[in-house]
Design a protein around this motif. Structure first.
Motif, PDB file in Angstrom:
ATOM      1  N   LEU A   1       0.850  -1.187   0.000  1.00 11.38           N
ATOM      2  CA  LEU A   1       0.000   0.000   0.000  1.00 11.38           C
ATOM      3  C   LEU A   1       0.888   1.239   0.000  1.00 11.38           C
ATOM      4  O   LEU A   1       1.861   1.301   0.756  1.00 11.38           O
ATOM      5  CB  LEU A   1      -0.865  -0.032   1.259  1.00 11.38           C
ATOM      6  CG  LEU A   1      -1.901   1.045   1.496  1.00 11.38           C
ATOM      7  CD1 LEU A   1      -2.931   1.068   0.375  1.00 11.38           C
ATOM      8  CD2 LEU A   1      -2.585   0.804   2.835  1.00 11.38           C
ATOM      9  N   SER A   2       0.523   2.198  -0.826  1.00 10.54           N
ATOM     10  CA  SER A   2       1.241   3.466  -0.846  1.00 10.54           C
ATOM     11  C   SER A   2       0.261   4.575  -0.487  1.00 10.54           C
ATOM     12  O   SER A   2      -0.816   4.664  -1.082  1.00 10.54           O
ATOM     13  CB  SER A   2       1.846   3.721  -2.240  1.00 10.54           C
ATOM     14  OG  SER A   2       2.588   4.913  -2.241  1.00 10.54           O
ATOM     15  N   LEU A   3       0.604   5.381   0.519  1.00  2.00           N
ATOM     16  CA  LEU A   3      -0.282   6.445   0.990  1.00  2.00           C
ATOM     17  C   LEU A   3       0.406   7.794   0.910  1.00  2.00           C
ATOM     18  O   LEU A   3       1.615   7.900   1.130  1.00  2.00           O
ATOM     19  CB  LEU A   3      -0.652   6.226   2.461  1.00  2.00           C
ATOM     20  CG  LEU A   3      -1.570   5.079   2.847  1.00  2.00           C
ATOM     21  CD1 LEU A   3      -1.773   5.070   4.363  1.00  2.00           C
ATOM     22  CD2 LEU A   3      -2.905   5.203   2.138  1.00  2.00           C
ATOM     23  N   GLN A   4      -0.387   8.799   0.642  1.00  4.03           N
ATOM     24  CA  GLN A   4       0.110  10.174   0.738  1.00  4.03           C
ATOM     25  C   GLN A   4       0.064  10.565   2.218  1.00  4.03           C
ATOM     26  O   GLN A   4      -0.874  10.196   2.944  1.00  4.03           O
ATOM     27  CB  GLN A   4      -0.799  11.086  -0.082  1.00  4.03           C
ATOM     28  CG  GLN A   4      -0.143  12.319  -0.625  1.00  4.03           C
ATOM     29  CD  GLN A   4       0.896  12.020  -1.701  1.00  4.03           C
ATOM     30  OE1 GLN A   4       0.772  11.048  -2.455  1.00  4.03           O
ATOM     31  NE2 GLN A   4       1.922  12.828  -1.755  1.00  4.03           N
ATOM     32  N   GLU A   5       1.078  11.278   2.643  1.00  2.07           N
ATOM     33  CA  GLU A   5       1.099  11.773   4.026  1.00  2.07           C
ATOM     34  C   GLU A   5      -0.203  12.514   4.330  1.00  2.07           C
ATOM     35  O   GLU A   5      -0.707  13.273   3.495  1.00  2.07           O
ATOM     36  CB  GLU A   5       2.290  12.732   4.164  1.00  2.07           C
ATOM     37  CG  GLU A   5       2.753  12.965   5.576  1.00  2.07           C
ATOM     38  CD  GLU A   5       4.014  13.829   5.615  1.00  2.07           C
ATOM     39  OE1 GLU A   5       4.431  14.351   4.559  1.00  2.07           O
ATOM     40  OE2 GLU A   5       4.582  13.969   6.707  1.00  2.07           O
ATOM     41  N   GLY A   6      -0.775  12.238   5.508  1.00  2.00           N
ATOM     42  CA  GLY A   6      -1.991  12.928   5.918  1.00  2.00           C
ATOM     43  C   GLY A   6      -3.282  12.215   5.557  1.00  2.00           C
ATOM     44  O   GLY A   6      -4.353  12.628   6.003  1.00  2.00           O
ATOM     45  N   THR A   7      -3.192  11.141   4.768  1.00  2.00           N
ATOM     46  CA  THR A   7      -4.409  10.418   4.385  1.00  2.00           C
ATOM     47  C   THR A   7      -4.674   9.255   5.338  1.00  2.00           C
ATOM     48  O   THR A   7      -3.866   8.953   6.225  1.00  2.00           O
ATOM     49  CB  THR A   7      -4.318   9.893   2.944  1.00  2.00           C
ATOM     50  OG1 THR A   7      -3.197   8.999   2.839  1.00  2.00           O
ATOM     51  CG2 THR A   7      -4.147  11.030   1.956  1.00  2.00           C
ATOM     52  N   ASN A   8      -5.817   8.580   5.136  1.00  2.00           N
ATOM     53  CA  ASN A   8      -6.243   7.473   6.010  1.00  2.00           C
ATOM     54  C   ASN A   8      -6.325   6.188   5.200  1.00  2.00           C
ATOM     55  O   ASN A   8      -6.524   6.218   3.979  1.00  2.00           O
ATOM     56  CB  ASN A   8      -7.635   7.763   6.589  1.00  2.00           C
ATOM     57  CG  ASN A   8      -7.719   9.121   7.263  1.00  2.00           C
ATOM     58  OD1 ASN A   8      -6.733   9.623   7.797  1.00  2.00           O
ATOM     59  ND2 ASN A   8      -8.898   9.711   7.215  1.00  2.00           N
ATOM     60  N   SER A   9      -6.194   5.068   5.908  1.00  2.00           N
ATOM     61  CA  SER A   9      -6.365   3.785   5.232  1.00  2.00           C
ATOM     62  C   SER A   9      -6.669   2.688   6.240  1.00  2.00           C
ATOM     63  O   SER A   9      -6.595   2.904   7.448  1.00  2.00           O
ATOM     64  CB  SER A   9      -5.097   3.430   4.439  1.00  2.00           C
ATOM     65  OG  SER A   9      -5.368   2.334   3.579  1.00  2.00           O
ATOM     66  N   ALA A  10      -7.017   1.517   5.721  1.00  2.00           N
ATOM     67  CA  ALA A  10      -7.319   0.366   6.573  1.00  2.00           C
ATOM     68  C   ALA A  10      -6.650  -0.878   6.020  1.00  2.00           C
ATOM     69  O   ALA A  10      -6.642  -1.114   4.810  1.00  2.00           O
ATOM     70  CB  ALA A  10      -8.825   0.148   6.661  1.00  2.00           C
ATOM     71  N   LEU A  11      -6.086  -1.636   6.931  1.00  2.00           N
ATOM     72  CA  LEU A  11      -5.490  -2.929   6.597  1.00  2.00           C
ATOM     73  C   LEU A  11      -6.405  -4.016   7.156  1.00  2.00           C
ATOM     74  O   LEU A  11      -7.074  -3.811   8.186  1.00  2.00           O
ATOM     75  CB  LEU A  11      -4.091  -3.061   7.219  1.00  2.00           C
ATOM     76  CG  LEU A  11      -3.148  -1.876   7.065  1.00  2.00           C
ATOM     77  CD1 LEU A  11      -1.806  -2.176   7.713  1.00  2.00           C
ATOM     78  CD2 LEU A  11      -2.978  -1.486   5.618  1.00  2.00           C
ATOM     79  N   ARG A  12      -6.391  -5.183   6.502  1.00  2.00           N
ATOM     80  CA  ARG A  12      -7.310  -6.223   6.925  1.00  2.00           C
ATOM     81  C   ARG A  12      -6.592  -7.539   7.113  1.00  2.00           C
ATOM     82  O   ARG A  12      -5.607  -7.835   6.422  1.00  2.00           O
ATOM     83  CB  ARG A  12      -8.415  -6.391   5.901  1.00  2.00           C
ATOM     84  CG  ARG A  12      -9.544  -7.326   6.346  1.00  2.00           C
ATOM     85  CD  ARG A  12     -10.698  -7.308   5.401  1.00  2.00           C
ATOM     86  NE  ARG A  12     -11.686  -8.307   5.748  1.00  2.00           N
ATOM     87  CZ  ARG A  12     -12.879  -8.026   6.263  1.00  2.00           C
ATOM     88  NH1 ARG A  12     -13.235  -6.777   6.502  1.00  2.00           N
ATOM     89  NH2 ARG A  12     -13.728  -9.001   6.536  1.00  2.00           N
ATOM     90  N   CYS A  13      -7.124  -8.338   8.018  1.00  2.00           N
ATOM     91  CA  CYS A  13      -6.587  -9.654   8.333  1.00  2.00           C
ATOM     92  C   CYS A  13      -7.781 -10.611   8.406  1.00  2.00           C
ATOM     93  O   CYS A  13      -8.703 -10.372   9.200  1.00  2.00           O
ATOM     94  CB  CYS A  13      -5.893  -9.543   9.687  1.00  2.00           C
ATOM     95  SG  CYS A  13      -4.808 -10.848  10.105  1.00  2.00           S
ATOM     96  N   ASN A  14      -7.793 -11.664   7.593  1.00  2.00           N
ATOM     97  CA  ASN A  14      -8.854 -12.672   7.635  1.00  2.00           C
ATOM     98  C   ASN A  14      -8.291 -13.982   8.144  1.00  2.00           C
ATOM     99  O   ASN A  14      -7.171 -14.361   7.807  1.00  2.00           O
ATOM    100  CB  ASN A  14      -9.440 -12.892   6.232  1.00  2.00           C
ATOM    101  CG  ASN A  14     -10.263 -11.712   5.781  1.00  2.00           C
ATOM    102  OD1 ASN A  14     -11.223 -11.313   6.422  1.00  2.00           O
ATOM    103  ND2 ASN A  14      -9.893 -11.121   4.664  1.00  2.00           N
TER     104      ASN A  14
END
Lengths: 108, 113
Positions: free
Chosen positions: A11-24
């Motif tokens: 995953l590549s994110l811009q500084e200041g943004t939000n994201s979610a990681l998942r584990c199944n």
């Protein structure tokens, strides 16, 4: 097959943004742990969860044992959040099993 | 707080050689673990020990032996080093199997010539 599957793998994110990681999970997990492995290779404990949610600063994690998944939310991503995030799941009768990780790059 | 100490930090071996990695913890934890991490991959469980004198095989135990000499120490032996055994070996401990917050050492990086 894999007992613990993480998504996305990178995953590549811009500084200041939000994201979610998942584990199944394909095991009947009773606890979940999230770790950050920094570029030097050290594993840093982020969360240890029974079913429910926990929050620490810009990080929030949830674990749903009935639906067999956990999430890690990152808010206002910073450069120092870069690294590989691992989840590990276990039940009371067995040792923790890890997913393959999500490699996160935060860019300015 | 406590600390987990792994020795050596770097281990260079010859193909076919028997190699031993050591791990010490001063948390007074009951349970200890050995995981292997290949470059860019996740952690795979080799052996774990629920309490002193106990030994349990993980998912990757073939080619390895382990020994829980006392509560504070857990060693791992590569019985015959292979060319593809270039990995980081991570030791961890937790209060118990049911209270399984893991604390990790810094790792031993193994290279086989």
């Amino acid at each position: 097959g894999d007992k613990v599957k993480q998504s996305p793998s990178a995953l590549s994110l811009q500084e200041g943004t939000n994201s979610a990681l998942r584990c199944n999970f394909s095991i009947a997990a009773t606890t979940v742990q999230w770790f950050l492995q920094n570029p030097r290779g050290s594993l840093i404990n982020l969360f240890y969860l029974v079913p429910g949610t926990k929050e620490n600063g810009r990080l929030k994690s949830a674990f749903d044992s009935k639906e067999s998944y956990s999430t890690l939310h990152i808010r206002d991503a910073q450069l120092e959040d870069s690294g590989t995030y691992f989840c590990a799941a276990c039940n009371n009768n067995n040792a923790p099993r890890f997913g393959a990780g999500t490699k996160l790059s935060v860019k300015p | 707080g406590g600390i987990i100490t792994q020795t050596p930090k770097f281990l260079i071996g010859q193909e076919g050689q028997k190699l031993t990695l050591k791990c010490q913890q001063n948390f007074n934890h009951d349970t200890m673990y050995w995981y292997r991490q290949d470059s860019g991959k996740g952690l795979r469980l080799i052996y774990y020990s629920i309490t002193e004198n106990d030994l349990q095989k993980g998912d990757l135990s073939e080619g390895y032996d382990a020994s829980r000499e006392k509560k504070s120490s857990f060693s791992l032996t590569v019985t015959s080093a292979q060319k593809n055994e270039m990995a980081v070996f991570l030791c961890a401990s937790s209060p118990g199997l049911g209270e399984n917050t893991l604390y990790f050492g810094a790792g031993t990086r193994l290279s086989v010539l």
